[in-house]
Design a protein around this motif. Sequence first.
Motif, PDB file in Angstrom:
ATOM      1  N   GLU A 122       0.816  -1.203   0.000  1.00 24.70           N
ATOM      2  CA  GLU A 122       0.000   0.000   0.000  1.00 24.70           C
ATOM      3  C   GLU A 122       0.860   1.267   0.000  1.00 24.70           C
ATOM      4  O   GLU A 122       0.579   2.228  -0.714  1.00 24.70           O
ATOM      5  N   ARG A 123       1.942   1.279   0.773  1.00 24.02           N
ATOM      6  CA  ARG A 123       2.828   2.451   0.828  1.00 24.02           C
ATOM      7  C   ARG A 123       3.568   2.673  -0.482  1.00 24.02           C
ATOM      8  O   ARG A 123       3.950   3.792  -0.798  1.00 24.02           O
ATOM      9  N   SER A 124       3.789   1.603  -1.234  1.00 25.63           N
ATOM     10  CA  SER A 124       4.522   1.762  -2.493  1.00 25.63           C
ATOM     11  C   SER A 124       3.642   2.360  -3.586  1.00 25.63           C
ATOM     12  O   SER A 124       4.084   2.549  -4.708  1.00 25.63           O
ATOM     13  N   GLY A 125       2.383   2.662  -3.264  1.00 24.15           N
ATOM     14  CA  GLY A 125       1.470   3.214  -4.268  1.00 24.15           C
ATOM     15  C   GLY A 125       1.116   2.109  -5.239  1.00 24.15           C
ATOM     16  O   GLY A 125       0.746   1.022  -4.837  1.00 24.15           O
ATOM     17  N   THR A 126       1.248   2.388  -6.508  1.00 23.41           N
ATOM     18  CA  THR A 126       0.931   1.352  -7.485  1.00 23.41           C
ATOM     19  C   THR A 126       1.984   0.258  -7.461  1.00 23.41           C
ATOM     20  O   THR A 126       1.712  -0.864  -7.840  1.00 23.41           O
ATOM     21  N   GLY A 127       3.195   0.592  -7.012  1.00 26.77           N
ATOM     22  CA  GLY A 127       4.241  -0.421  -6.860  1.00 26.77           C
ATOM     23  C   GLY A 127       4.385  -1.306  -8.070  1.00 26.77           C
ATOM     24  O   GLY A 127       4.294  -0.864  -9.194  1.00 26.77           O
TER      25      GLY A 127
END
Length: 136
Positions: A122-127
């Motif tokens: 979730e923290r990585s965004g789209t990751g």
Amino acid sequence: MIDLAVFVERSPEVAWHVLTRPDLIAEWLAPTIGFQPVVGTTFIVQVAVPDKPDAEMACQVVVADEPHHLAYSWTDLRGKPPLRWMMDYRLIPHGRGARLFWQMSGFDTEDRFQRFTRNGIERSGTGRCCPSSPRS
């Protein structure tokens, strides 16, 4: 659950190819073995794990509605019991492109490892689980 949305500057048809072509999936997620966007297809995703052998996720396509909706199960057989999640991608036309809605569900938030994994994704965004800029 992780619930993300991004705008892509491509039509849903072009974005669909990025979600479903194995050579393109390998660029934004990981290499696959046996993937086809056909309901019932079982396939493997080879996930790189730092300082360990690659993890092989056993997956099965549960929805394939071109070019709008793709969903598949994602099972890590290394877990005891095996850990299972759902990956869900939806493409909606929006202006000169598309909105890509991505959900990953099935996390046990009581389990420290799964909570850590969910939070990291979730923290990585789209990751690496959701292509943010599909190319043609």
